[in-house]
Each structure stands twice: as C-alpha cells, then as structure tokens.
Scaffold this motif. Structure first.
Motif, PDB file in Angstrom:
ATOM      1  N   VAL A   1     -27.483 -68.104  63.811  1.00  0.00           N
ATOM      2  CA  VAL A   1     -26.651 -67.711  64.875  1.00  0.00           C
ATOM      3  C   VAL A   1     -26.191 -66.509  64.424  1.00  0.00           C
ATOM      4  CG1 VAL A   1     -26.021 -67.629  67.157  1.00  0.00           C
ATOM      5  CG2 VAL A   1     -27.123 -70.021  65.825  1.00  0.00           C
ATOM      6  N   PHE A   2     -26.344 -65.397  65.308  1.00  0.00           N
ATOM      7  CA  PHE A   2     -25.985 -63.758  64.520  1.00  0.00           C
ATOM      8  C   PHE A   2     -25.807 -63.504  65.913  1.00  0.00           C
ATOM      9  CE2 PHE A   2     -29.723 -63.131  64.327  1.00  0.00           C
ATOM     10  CZ  PHE A   2     -30.330 -61.629  65.027  1.00  0.00           C
ATOM     11  N   GLN A   3     -24.769 -61.883  66.662  1.00  0.00           N
ATOM     12  CA  GLN A   3     -24.897 -60.812  67.281  1.00  0.00           C
ATOM     13  C   GLN A   3     -25.673 -59.679  66.562  1.00  0.00           C
ATOM     14  OE1 GLN A   3     -21.194 -59.474  68.444  1.00  0.00           O
ATOM     15  NE2 GLN A   3     -21.357 -59.687  70.250  1.00  0.00           N
ATOM     16  N   THR A   4     -25.792 -58.987  67.207  1.00  0.00           N
ATOM     17  CA  THR A   4     -26.738 -57.625  66.978  1.00  0.00           C
ATOM     18  C   THR A   4     -25.720 -56.885  66.775  1.00  0.00           C
ATOM     19  OG1 THR A   4     -27.600 -57.526  69.128  1.00  0.00           O
ATOM     20  CG2 THR A   4     -29.344 -58.522  68.293  1.00  0.00           C
TER      21      THR A   4
ATOM     22  N   PHE B   1     -31.676 -55.452  55.171  1.00  0.00           N
ATOM     23  CA  PHE B   1     -31.774 -54.638  56.544  1.00  0.00           C
ATOM     24  C   PHE B   1     -30.549 -55.624  57.379  1.00  0.00           C
ATOM     25  CE2 PHE B   1     -36.796 -54.206  57.616  1.00  0.00           C
ATOM     26  CZ  PHE B   1     -36.847 -53.891  56.730  1.00  0.00           C
ATOM     27  N   TYR B   2     -29.693 -54.608  57.473  1.00  0.00           N
ATOM     28  CA  TYR B   2     -28.202 -54.842  58.069  1.00  0.00           C
ATOM     29  C   TYR B   2     -28.331 -55.118  60.010  1.00  0.00           C
ATOM     30  CZ  TYR B   2     -23.523 -53.694  60.252  1.00  0.00           C
ATOM     31  OH  TYR B   2     -22.207 -54.612  61.154  1.00  0.00           O
ATOM     32  N   LEU B   3     -28.490 -56.341  60.231  1.00  0.00           N
ATOM     33  CA  LEU B   3     -28.808 -57.220  61.332  1.00  0.00           C
ATOM     34  C   LEU B   3     -28.187 -57.124  62.190  1.00  0.00           C
ATOM     35  CD1 LEU B   3     -32.220 -58.830  61.169  1.00  0.00           C
ATOM     36  CD2 LEU B   3     -31.996 -56.612  61.234  1.00  0.00           C
ATOM     37  N   GLY B   4     -26.550 -57.256  61.775  1.00  0.00           N
ATOM     38  CA  GLY B   4     -26.279 -57.832  62.727  1.00  0.00           C
ATOM     39  C   GLY B   4     -24.918 -58.807  61.679  1.00  0.00           C
ATOM     40  N   ALA B   5     -24.412 -59.497  62.450  1.00  0.00           N
ATOM     41  CA  ALA B   5     -23.222 -60.004  61.962  1.00  0.00           C
ATOM     42  C   ALA B   5     -22.472 -61.594  62.588  1.00  0.00           C
ATOM     43  CB  ALA B   5     -21.174 -60.335  61.966  1.00  0.00           C
ATOM     44  N   GLU B   6     -22.968 -62.876  61.174  1.00  0.00           N
ATOM     45  CA  GLU B   6     -22.586 -64.223  62.311  1.00  0.00           C
ATOM     46  C   GLU B   6     -21.861 -64.303  63.046  1.00  0.00           C
ATOM     47  OE1 GLU B   6     -23.157 -67.472  59.419  1.00  0.00           O
ATOM     48  OE2 GLU B   6     -22.972 -66.364  57.877  1.00  0.00           O
TER      49      GLU B   6
ATOM     50  N   SER C   1     -17.040 -68.575  71.180  1.00  0.00           N
ATOM     51  CA  SER C   1     -18.034 -67.796  71.293  1.00  0.00           C
ATOM     52  C   SER C   1     -17.068 -66.068  70.720  1.00  0.00           C
ATOM     53  CB  SER C   1     -18.058 -67.592  72.912  1.00  0.00           C
ATOM     54  OG  SER C   1     -18.804 -68.668  73.290  1.00  0.00           O
ATOM     55  N   GLN C   2     -17.110 -66.128  69.136  1.00  0.00           N
ATOM     56  CA  GLN C   2     -17.103 -65.268  68.506  1.00  0.00           C
ATOM     57  C   GLN C   2     -17.585 -65.044  67.732  1.00  0.00           C
ATOM     58  OE1 GLN C   2     -13.564 -63.657  68.923  1.00  0.00           O
ATOM     59  NE2 GLN C   2     -13.426 -64.506  71.182  1.00  0.00           N
ATOM     60  N   ARG C   3     -17.602 -63.695  67.076  1.00  0.00           N
ATOM     61  CA  ARG C   3     -18.174 -63.292  66.244  1.00  0.00           C
ATOM     62  C   ARG C   3     -17.365 -63.310  64.842  1.00  0.00           C
ATOM     63  NH1 ARG C   3     -18.628 -56.223  65.818  1.00  0.00           N
ATOM     64  NH2 ARG C   3     -16.590 -57.181  65.107  1.00  0.00           N
ATOM     65  N   LEU C   4     -17.762 -63.386  63.953  1.00  0.00           N
ATOM     66  CA  LEU C   4     -17.547 -63.924  62.705  1.00  0.00           C
ATOM     67  C   LEU C   4     -17.707 -62.058  61.530  1.00  0.00           C
ATOM     68  CD1 LEU C   4     -19.134 -67.958  62.401  1.00  0.00           C
ATOM     69  CD2 LEU C   4     -17.356 -66.778  62.878  1.00  0.00           C
ATOM     70  N   GLU C   5     -17.128 -62.589  60.286  1.00  0.00           N
ATOM     71  CA  GLU C   5     -16.792 -60.995  59.741  1.00  0.00           C
ATOM     72  C   GLU C   5     -17.803 -61.657  58.527  1.00  0.00           C
ATOM     73  OE1 GLU C   5     -15.395 -58.358  60.776  1.00  0.00           O
ATOM     74  OE2 GLU C   5     -14.939 -58.844  62.765  1.00  0.00           O
ATOM     75  N   LYS C   6     -19.186 -61.633  59.025  1.00  0.00           N
ATOM     76  CA  LYS C   6     -20.174 -62.056  57.581  1.00  0.00           C
ATOM     77  C   LYS C   6     -21.397 -61.184  57.773  1.00  0.00           C
ATOM     78  CE  LYS C   6     -18.391 -66.677  57.070  1.00  0.00           C
ATOM     79  NZ  LYS C   6     -18.906 -67.939  56.750  1.00  0.00           N
ATOM     80  N   PRO C   7     -21.676 -60.109  57.855  1.00  0.00           N
ATOM     81  CA  PRO C   7     -22.497 -59.179  57.765  1.00  0.00           C
ATOM     82  C   PRO C   7     -24.133 -60.042  57.957  1.00  0.00           C
ATOM     83  CG  PRO C   7     -21.420 -58.221  56.393  1.00  0.00           C
ATOM     84  CD  PRO C   7     -20.853 -59.678  56.441  1.00  0.00           C
ATOM     85  N   VAL C   8     -25.041 -60.011  58.806  1.00  0.00           N
ATOM     86  CA  VAL C   8     -26.363 -60.723  58.935  1.00  0.00           C
ATOM     87  C   VAL C   8     -27.676 -59.921  58.120  1.00  0.00           C
ATOM     88  CG1 VAL C   8     -28.352 -61.929  59.381  1.00  0.00           C
ATOM     89  CG2 VAL C   8     -26.590 -62.854  60.411  1.00  0.00           C
ATOM     90  N   HIS C   9     -27.639 -59.881  57.311  1.00  0.00           N
ATOM     91  CA  HIS C   9     -28.602 -58.966  55.960  1.00  0.00           C
ATOM     92  C   HIS C   9     -30.065 -59.736  56.089  1.00  0.00           C
ATOM     93  CE1 HIS C   9     -26.250 -55.758  54.636  1.00  0.00           C
ATOM     94  NE2 HIS C   9     -25.384 -56.583  54.523  1.00  0.00           N
ATOM     95  N   TYR C  10     -31.112 -59.603  56.127  1.00  0.00           N
ATOM     96  CA  TYR C  10     -32.251 -59.756  56.085  1.00  0.00           C
ATOM     97  C   TYR C  10     -33.457 -59.386  55.408  1.00  0.00           C
ATOM     98  CZ  TYR C  10     -36.749 -61.398  58.419  1.00  0.00           C
ATOM     99  OH  TYR C  10     -38.426 -61.516  58.221  1.00  0.00           O
ATOM    100  N   ASP C  11     -34.155 -59.942  54.242  1.00  0.00           N
ATOM    101  CA  ASP C  11     -34.754 -59.796  52.946  1.00  0.00           C
ATOM    102  C   ASP C  11     -36.416 -59.065  53.868  1.00  0.00           C
ATOM    103  OD1 ASP C  11     -36.501 -59.463  50.795  1.00  0.00           O
ATOM    104  OD2 ASP C  11     -35.713 -60.721  50.217  1.00  0.00           O
TER     105      ASP C  11
END
Length: 851
Positions: free
Chosen positions: A445-448, A11-16, A22-32
């Motif tokens: 820690v991630f942003q949705t 599941f693609y939930l957001g990015a780290e 206070s910046q979004r990183l270009e690392k997608p957060v995938h949840y199994d």
C-alpha cells in the motif's frame, strides 16, 4: 522525505503508507521497469489520483529513456508537456483555468502564484529537485498528435493501408488479422455495421486487401474505391464476384467511401506525419519519444477507427522486433472503456488482446487505465501482472477487481490467502493505492509521489495548438525563386534543343567521333535546371534570375568496380559497388587523377549509351582520351587507388560487441544499441543482486534470530520484574505483620539479580541487532554503489563507440571496366549586378558524403 536514490530501470512511484495510522512511511516504493513487460492495469474512481500516479509512472519511463505511445481519449495525459523546472508563477499562469480562479475568489495571477508554491512545496516534500524536472525534459521528445485535426500534429492514415513489411507466406495469419481489423475500422468509419466474418462488405474488402498485400502492393482510399467497383479477383469463394456482390450494390458501397473522402473535414486524415510506429517511438536522431494521441475531439466511430489502426500498426511493429526480457517500449491506454469490453467485439478488441498475450516476449508493455473494471474483458485483466488499485466507487467494481486479482495470483502460482484484499481496498483514500505485482512477494500500500508535470486537467484544443505550433516541422521551403527563373528556363531549353542557343567555346552540338572499340557511357541527368539552381542556392544563400540554360556534357574517365570487405569474427561480408569519375588533364601527356575523383550516386546499370534528349553541346576530347590504348591505361591506377583508399568504416561498441550494419542508419543503430545496453544493465544488476543475496539473507536470518531472542529476553525481564515486585510486596507485608525472616531478604536479592541479568540480556540482544543492522546497511550500500556503477556504465552507450576500418586485400578489388564518360551539367546565364554571367552546375548526383 529525503531525495530518493536514482536507479535506472527502477521507477520511483511514491512511499509506503500505513492504513492503520493514515501516515506515509519513509520507505520509497521503487518499481522494476521490467515488470511492465507483463503489463499493468490501473483502476480507480474519479478523484482517486490515478492520473497523478500514471503521469508519475510515465515520467519515470522518460527518465529511463523508454519510448511510449499514449492513447488519450480525454486529454489528461497532455499534462506531461507542462514541465516547469523553475516553478515560477509565470510558468503556470497560461495554464490556469479562469473559472477555477473565479470560484476560489482569486485572480488568475494569484492562483498561479499559489499553484507554483503548492508545486514547489509538494515536490520538495518528496525529495524532488528542479534538476530532476530538467532531466525529465531532456530525456524524451514529447509530441501531441491530433488525428483528423490540425490542432496538434496531424496524422496521415494512408500508411495504414500500405502493405505491411512482412512475407505473406510466412506471416499469413498475422497479415489476415491486420486486414480484418483494418476493414472493420474502415466500415465503422463509413457508418456501416458489418459482421467481419459473414457480411459481404467485410469479405469483399478483405479480399481486395489480401490481393494487393499478397503482392506487396500498397493501397490508398482512391484505389480501394476503384477496386470495389472493379474487384481485382474474379471469384469470392465458389461464386463469381457479381453473383456474390452485384455491381449495383458494390457501387453503393463505393459511394459511401467516396462521400467520406470527399468531405472537406476528412482531408485532415490524409495529411501530417505518417502512422509509422518506429517514427512515433524515436526521433530521427534516435531519441526516445512520448507520442500522445489526443482523441477528445473525435466522434465515437472516428475514435474506434483510429485506435484500431494504431493498435494494428503497433502489433505489426512489435512482431518485427527481437525478443528481450527488458522493457523496450510502452503502450499506455488512458480510459480504455469501450475498447476492451467483456462481451462485445469492437474492432479494437482483438489487436489489444493479442498485444496483452504476445507483446511481453518482445519487451513491449501495456498499461490500461479505467474507472470501472467491470467494463474490461476478463481475459485482459488476467493477462496483467501488475495491478494499481485505487479508491473504487461501487461494490461491483471491487468484486470484479478481487476476482481478477485472484486469477492473476493463481496464474502466477500464488495463493494470496494470507492477504485481506477486500479490507485493504475498502480503506484506500485519495492518492493511496494498493500495488499488487506478481513478481514480488507481497502487495504494497503506497501513496503516490508528487507529479513533476503540472496537472492542469484535460487540455482544450486551443491549449494544444499553443503547445504544438512551435513544434510542428516547417515545410521544406527553399529560397524564393525569382520570377524570371520560373518562366524562362523551359523556353531556354526549347531554344537549345532547336539549335537556337549559342554554343559555348570549345563545344560542339554532337559528340565527337570515336574508335568503335572505345567504350563510352553517359551519366544520367538527375536534376533539372531549376533543381540544380536550388541545390546551389542552399549553399550560396541566394537564387539568381536565369535568362537562358543549356545542358552540356563534359568528358571524364568513368570507372566501375567492386570492393569486397570481410570479417569472419563479426560475420561481415560486404561487396561495395562503385562508379567513379576522374577528370583528365587537357594536355596530351596528362593522365586522369583518381586522387581528385568523385564517387557518383548511381548504379552501373544506370549508365546509358545515349545522351539526354535535352543535350545542347559536348566538350571536345583531350588527346589522352582519344584512343582505346590511352583509355585502358587508366585501369590499373584505378585498381591501385581503390586498394589503397577503400575502407569499410565500422562503428563498434566494445562493451556489447554491436556494430553498425551496412545500410543501417545512425538512428536505427542508436536505438538497437540503447536496447542492448538496457538488457546488459539488467543482466548485470540481476547477477549482482544474486551475488549479494546469500550474504544479505544470512544477516537477515541472524537479525530475525536475535529479534526472537530479544522478544524472549523482554518477556523474561517482564516476568522477573513482576516476580521481584511481588516478592518486595510480601516482604513489606511481613514486616508490618511482625514476621522477621532473613530468607525473605535473600529471596528478594536473588530476584533482583535475576531481573538485572534479564535486563542485561535485553541490552546485549539490542546491541547485537543494531550491529547486524549496521552490517546489513553497509552491505546494502556496497551493493547499491555497485548498482550505480553498472547503471552509469550503461547509461550512455553512445559515448563508448569506437571506429574501426576493414581493409580489402588486393584480390578483393575487381575493376569491371574503365570507359570514356560524359558528365552532364547545366550552363546557366544568370543576371547579376554587374551584368549577365555564366554559371555551370552539375546535373548528376554524387554519392552520399560527396560534395
């Protein structure tokens, strides 16, 4: 952000998110997805963004074809239906709140345009294209159920009083738990506060339910009220019923329930789709469903009543499934406050806690959402493996979350001592969450991400009606029946039975006389004249007016036989019983052709030795059916025909080896196949990742070693450069002081050479690290290519289905008998534009697939 890589089961939930900058990183957060089988809890204050996070998670579940049941007390989750792939202002306009537009000083049209642009920009920023929204809409069927109301799709609770499909002796404890929950819910709805283990009301009702359910008999509210007045059991414990609960007081309890069902507002609880969990999770065609139970219109007691019934039904369905480690289905509970409290024992608490403890073994995950974690039972919190923690309002909420986290980490065998959860939670902002997953090495820690569905806020009942009216199944209304057809058939039938009808040519009012040794059977009447006419109208498109009707019988050869099919490899042993009708030629030399035979939709035991009482006429017998010898001659051709034409059609999936069982519907087989495909996909991906893990770990270890060397080289270079500058300063100072020495120049050159060597070592280490990183990316890309191949292979298992036939042996065909049979038909006089005509329609049923 670039479009994320699509991964089924992930599941693609957001990015780290980096809290320090206070910046979004270009690392997608995938949840199994499989991690949800150990359940999840999402906590966050109003405005933290938890609705957006959970909508995103449910969108990913739909894309992965995971069915979901959503309990929605407030109405937020209905936003899942607001999917607009074209992202046009006119798509958003019907859902714009006019008060919001007024506060912002805009017209509704202007706010719709700006909202459409906002959604278009937000989705693009997260790499989400319109095609993904279209795919989302096609992946699941979305329905809003409104228990106790016809605003959405109503739900009938009567099925919840039906006996569960479990053997009482084997599942006595499970059934008694369900009885307890159902009784508590019913008493709560009736406004009766009762202790489930001590009150007379609870004990009496539980005894009534157990009496009927133990026999497999269903209950409804009317039967329950009658049983309260006249209990089916004589004793309760050691006392007789009247001593334990006097008749006068039982009458008061019965009156309480009678007043409830007599209320006009309660009728909507008895109409609509049955509370069948299997139907709530999959359509008739096997498509996954997201069934949203909207409860905002109900009172507190009504909500508790329905939620308890729903949870009890989910628990019963879950226990009937096979075990799996893959995610089979989700239960999503939005704003669970009051249903799983830490101290009180509402009826909903026991089934919900049981699901948290047991459902994981069956692949059923639970997601609980709340604003205040202090309102949740501690045992519920510690049974969740995934925590989504957003911005919290009160310090006590944070402390409760920290306590639950520590327990969850301890249960998973970790320590968590190296992470300052307190500090992290204190820094969280809107749409920024801490994800702690017991299946992962570290919290994230991630942003949705931006939700694909439009988040308009809680829907009103008129809005739900607007969404659901087109989706409500229309009634099974047949063609309009002509007035004459409604009135005259009964009179015509009466005339025929009394001899008033005119016999058709070649028919007599009584069956012909037969040799006593001849076996004859009468096929039962399945359809009355009206039903037969409506069946005909469905094919012809019109329903004529009927002026007269007669039930007539015509002769046929009836054969009853059994055909066995077996396949040892698949453990198939099926015995198919058939009743068939063949039609004789009217000539004396003719025979009945089994090639033109019909398979009748009935068991051999349904055949009767007597005609229907409405029979008006019998056709004459052809000569080749008039003697036992002629009739017996049809036996061997019948056996030969069955041997040559009987086939057991087997639908097989070669990849899994699954096949459609006898009696299994296409829908149920599709659901079972999809679950098996998901499990195989997960196993193959796990095996692939395990295969690549040593290679990736070796590369990672080399990178770590080179990074340590690089750090040493950089430190050495800084030291050499400092030494070189100091030496240069000394030489310059000596020159001005008049000290002339070639040794100083030599030392400076040496230091310069060593600085250059240190710089060269840095460049070498940097190049080595870059080369290793490229190798790591190459190996990772190869692994992901293989993962995509696996996912693609298992994404649509239905496309790989093949058909096989099992053929019987001669010895597998057994003819029970061949007899003279009488087939009933309705002979109708119908009015047409050219005058009255005669229409003959079968009154008997054919087997499925026959026309």
């Amino acid at each position: 952000m670039q479009a994320p890589e699509e991964r089924l089961g992930s599941f693609y939930l957001g990015a780290e998110y980096d809290l320090a900058s206070s910046q979004r990183l270009e690392k997608p957060v995938h949840y199994d997805a499989r991690d949800l089988t150990t359940h999840a809890v999402c906590v966050g204050m109003t405005g933290s963004g938890k609705t957006g996070l959970c909508i995103g998670l449910l969108e990913e579940a739909a894309l992965d074809k995971v069915p979901v049941i959503l309990i929605d007390p407030k109405g937020d989750m209905t936003n899942l239906l607001l999917q607009f792939p074209d992202l046009l202002p006119e798509n958003f306009l019907p859902w714009i709140n006019e008060d919001d537009a007024r506060r912002k000083g805009k017209s509704s049209e202007e706010l719709a345009a700006s909202t459409a642009e906002q959604w278009k920009t937000g989705l693009a920023d997260w790499g989400i294209a319109p095609d993904r929204i279209r795919q989302l809409g096609q992946s699941a069927d979305y329905t809003i159920y409104t228990p106790g109301s016809e605003t959405g799709v109503p739900v009938s609770i009567l099925g919840s009083l039906a006996a569960p499909p479990l053997d009482f002796e084997e599942h006595a404890e499970t059934i008694r738990e369900r009885i307890g929950g159902t009784v508590s819910a019913l008493l709560g709805l009736a406004g009766i506060k009762a202790d489930p283990t001590r009150s007379r009301e609870s004990i009496l009702l539980a005894g009534i339910f157990e009496h009927f359910w133990k026999k497999g008999q269903d209950l409804d509210l009317a039967a329950l009220i009658t049983s309260i007045q006249n209990p089916p059991m004589r004793q309760v414990g050691v006392f007789d019923v009247n001593t334990f609960y006097p008749e006068k007081e039982r009458f008061e309890l019965a009156m309480a329930f009678n007043s409830l069902i007599a209320s006009p507002s309660f009728q909507s609880w008895l109409e609509g789709d049955p509370l069948d969990i299997d139907r709530m999770l999959y359509t008739a065609g096997g498509k996954p469903r997201h069934s949203i139970f909207y409860l905002a219109h109900l009172s507190e007691s009504e909500r508790m009543f329905f939620v308890t019934l729903l949870l009890e039904n989910i628990l019963t369905w879950t226990r009937a499934q096979s075990g799996t480690s893959s995610l089979r289905a989700l239960l999503y509970f939005d704003e669970v406050f009051g249903y799983l409290p830490p101290v009180a024992e509402p009826p909903s608490k026991r089934p919900l806690l049981t699901l948290l403890k047991q459902a994981r073994a069956f692949g059923v995950g639970c997601v609980l959402v709340t604003q205040n974690p202090v309102d949740l039972d501690y045992k519920g919190l510690t049974n969740t493996g995934t925590w989504f923690i957003g911005k919290l309002q009160a310090e006590r909420d944070k402390q409760r979350v920290l306590e639950g986290l520590k327990s969850a980490i301890s249960e998973a065998g970790g320590s968590g001592g190296s992470v300052d959860y307190d500090s992290i939670i204190s820094q969280l902002g809107n749409r920024v969450f801490l994800l702690h997953n017991v299946h992962e090495d570290r919290p994230v820690v991630f942003q949705t991400r931006w939700a694909m569905s439009y988040l308009s806020g809680p829907m009103t009942r008129p809005q739900i009606r607007k969404l659901m009216d087109p989706r409500k199944a229309p009634g099974e209304a047949g063609p309009a029946v002509a007035t004459a057809a409604a009135a005259t058939p009964a009179a015509a039938a009466k005339d025929a039975r009394e001899g008033g009808g005119t016999l058709p040519c070649g028919f007599s009012p009584n069956p012909p006389g037969l040799d006593p040794s001849m076996k004859q059977v009468f096929v039962p009447v399945r359809f009355d004249a009206r039903a037969a006419l409506e069946n005909h109208a469905r094919n012809s498109g019109s329903l004529p007016s009927v002026s007269a009707e007669q039930l007539v019988y015509e002769p046929a050869v009836i054969g009853s036989a059994s055909v066995a099919f077996s396949d040892r490899k698949r453990a198939i042993s099926e015995n198919r019983r058939l009743v068939m009708a063949a039609f004789p030629s009217p000539s004396s030399a003719g025979t009945a052709s089994w090639e033109e035979s019909e398979t009748l939709g009935m068991a051999q035991s349904s055949l009767s030795g007597m005609p229907d009482s409405r029979a008006a006429a019998f056709a004459s017998l052809p000569e080749n059916l008039s003697t036992p010898r002629n009739l017996a001659a049809f036996g061997q051709p019948f056996a030969d025909w069955l041997y040559q034409h009987s086939r057991f059609q087997l639908t097989v999936h070669p990849g899994t080896g699954l096949f459609r069982r006898s009696g299994e519907s296409e829908r149920d087989f599709t659901i079972r196949l999809q679950q098996a495909a998901r499990e195989n996909r997960d196993r193959e991906v796990d095996a692939l990742e395990k295969k690549f893990e040593p290679q990736l770990e070796r590369i990672s270890e080399k990178i770590r070693r080179e990074e340590r060397e690089l750090a040493q080289d950089e430190a050495e270079h800084r030291s050499r450069k400092t030494s070189e500058l100091v030496g240069l300063g000394e030489s310059v100072l000596g020159f001005f002081l008049g000290r002339k020495s070639t040794r100083g120049i030599g030392s400076a050159l040496t230091r310069r050479r060593m600085t250059s060597n240190a710089k060269a070592d840095i460049e070498e280490s940097t190049e080595t690290i870059e080369e290793l990183q490229r190798e790591q990316e190459k190996v990772g890309a190869e692994m992901q290519d293989r993962v995509r191949e696996i996912s693609a292979r298992w994404e649509n298992p239905e496309a790989a289905l093949t058909s096989e036939e099992l053929v019987p042996r001669r010895s597998d065909v057994s003819v029970d008998f061949v007899a003279l049979g009488w087939l009933p038909s309705w002979r109708l006089s119908v009015d047409g534009p050219d005058g009255a005509t005669t229409l003959t329609l079968p009154a008997y049923a054919l087997a499925d697939g026959e026309t």
